[in-house]
Design an enzyme around this catalytic site. Structure first.
Site, PDB file in Angstrom:
ATOM      1  N   TYR A  54       0.591  -1.259   0.084  1.00  5.54           N
ATOM      2  CA  TYR A  54       0.021   0.047  -0.004  1.00  5.54           C
ATOM      3  C   TYR A  54       0.880   1.320   0.215  1.00  5.54           C
ATOM      4  O   TYR A  54       1.424   1.794   1.204  1.00  5.54           O
ATOM      5  CB  TYR A  54      -0.921   0.051   1.285  1.00  5.54           C
ATOM      6  CG  TYR A  54      -1.820  -1.116   1.134  1.00  5.54           C
ATOM      7  CD1 TYR A  54      -2.268  -1.872   0.020  1.00  5.54           C
ATOM      8  CD2 TYR A  54      -2.703  -1.451   2.454  1.00  5.54           C
ATOM      9  CE1 TYR A  54      -3.293  -2.838   0.227  1.00  5.54           C
ATOM     10  CE2 TYR A  54      -3.625  -2.400   2.428  1.00  5.54           C
ATOM     11  CZ  TYR A  54      -4.078  -3.239   1.053  1.00  5.54           C
ATOM     12  OH  TYR A  54      -4.876  -3.968   1.357  1.00  5.54           O
ATOM     13  N   GLY A 203     -24.249  -1.451  -5.960  1.00  4.29           N
ATOM     14  CA  GLY A 203     -25.093  -1.793  -7.157  1.00  4.29           C
ATOM     15  C   GLY A 203     -26.774  -1.455  -6.877  1.00  4.29           C
ATOM     16  O   GLY A 203     -27.005  -0.802  -5.841  1.00  4.29           O
TER      17      GLY A 203
END
Length: 273
Positions: A54, A203
């Protein structure tokens, strides 16, 4: 529903963790990132997830700046992913590279032993036994307390367990992304922590007219909270790690532990997968 998960050695963590990836960018720490990490701890989060990959270790350094000496906290990190450039993620599981990453993580996190070192991705060019064996040697040396895997199948997990004890598995999993159902079920039977990344469903189903949106409205909660609450109920070995750089979203996510899903709603939501 239990609010904690206890590893085999007796160490317990709160079952709603925090994924730190979004606190940094490729070459800088996001504004207010340290405050978000500290607030997560104030809200009762004890399991923090980061990785060597990261932002070339910047994420680990940020957590150390914000949280060290980690009183009562559990810091999980990962090795096995190289970053040739900002947009590239390349598995690299050569034992010498995994050791180098672990040593750098120890330095950046300012600890003598890593609470949990996870193999970020399996390198298809290196035998699995060699990759897990490298982490096992670090464990034998006292530099790693526990070993974890990420994005593995049941067969790969079983193969790895023949080399070393595996404390956790971190696979992508959420209410509508259930490709790892079999891995989660295996972890549940074997008492292995399952750490879903990308744990919040997205979604149309999450909108007001969708099933998730309707269930959330009925509970007086948000779709994100219900997504996390569903995971917490799905299995007692689940430790979701939602990530955010927003204090408001952090507070929202942590509120998932107060959401009680009925049997009927749990079944309705389960059909989304």
């Amino acid at each position: 529903m239990t609010s904690t998960y206890t590893f085999e050695d007796g160490v317990s963590v709160r079952r709603l963790g925090f994924g730190a990836m979004r606190l940094t960018e490729w070459d800088h720490v996001r504004d207010g990132a340290a405050a978000v990490a500290r607030r997560a701890a104030e809200l009762g989060v004890t399991f923090f997830d980061t990785a060597d990959a990261y932002d070339l270790g910047l994420n680990e350094e940020l957590l150390a700046d914000a949280l060290h000496p980690y009183d009562g906290l559990f810091i999980a990190t990962k090795c096995g992913h190289s970053r040739p450039s900002q947009g590239e993620w390349v598995p690299l599981g050569r034992p010498e590279y995994l050791r180098q990453q672990a040593e750098l993580s120890l330095r950046r996190l300012r600890v003598e032993r890593l609470d949990l070192l996870q193999l970020h991705r399996l390198d298809p060019q290196v035998p699995l036994a060699d990759q897990v064996g490298a982490l096992a040697r670090l464990r034998e040396e006292g530099k790693v307390a526990r070993i974890g895997l990420s994005e593995v199948s049941v067969a790969q997990l079983a193969e790895a367990r023949a080399v070393a004890p595996i404390a956790s598995v971190q696979n992508r999993y959420n209410l509508t992304d259930r490709a790892s159902d079999d891995v989660l079920d295996y972890c549940g039977r074997e008492g292995i922590a399952f750490v879903p990344w990308l744990p919040i469903a997205r979604g149309d189903h999450a909108k007001a007219g969708g099933v998730l949106g309707k269930v959330a409205a009925g509970l007086g909660a948000t779709p994100a909270q219900v997504s996390l609450a569903w995971l917490l109920r799905r299995s007692p070995v689940v430790i979701p790690i939602p990530g955010t750089s927003s204090l408001a979203h952090l507070e929202e996510n942590c509120g998932a532990t107060d959401v009680a899903i009925s049997d009927d709603d749990f079944a309705r939501l389960g059909e989304l997968g």
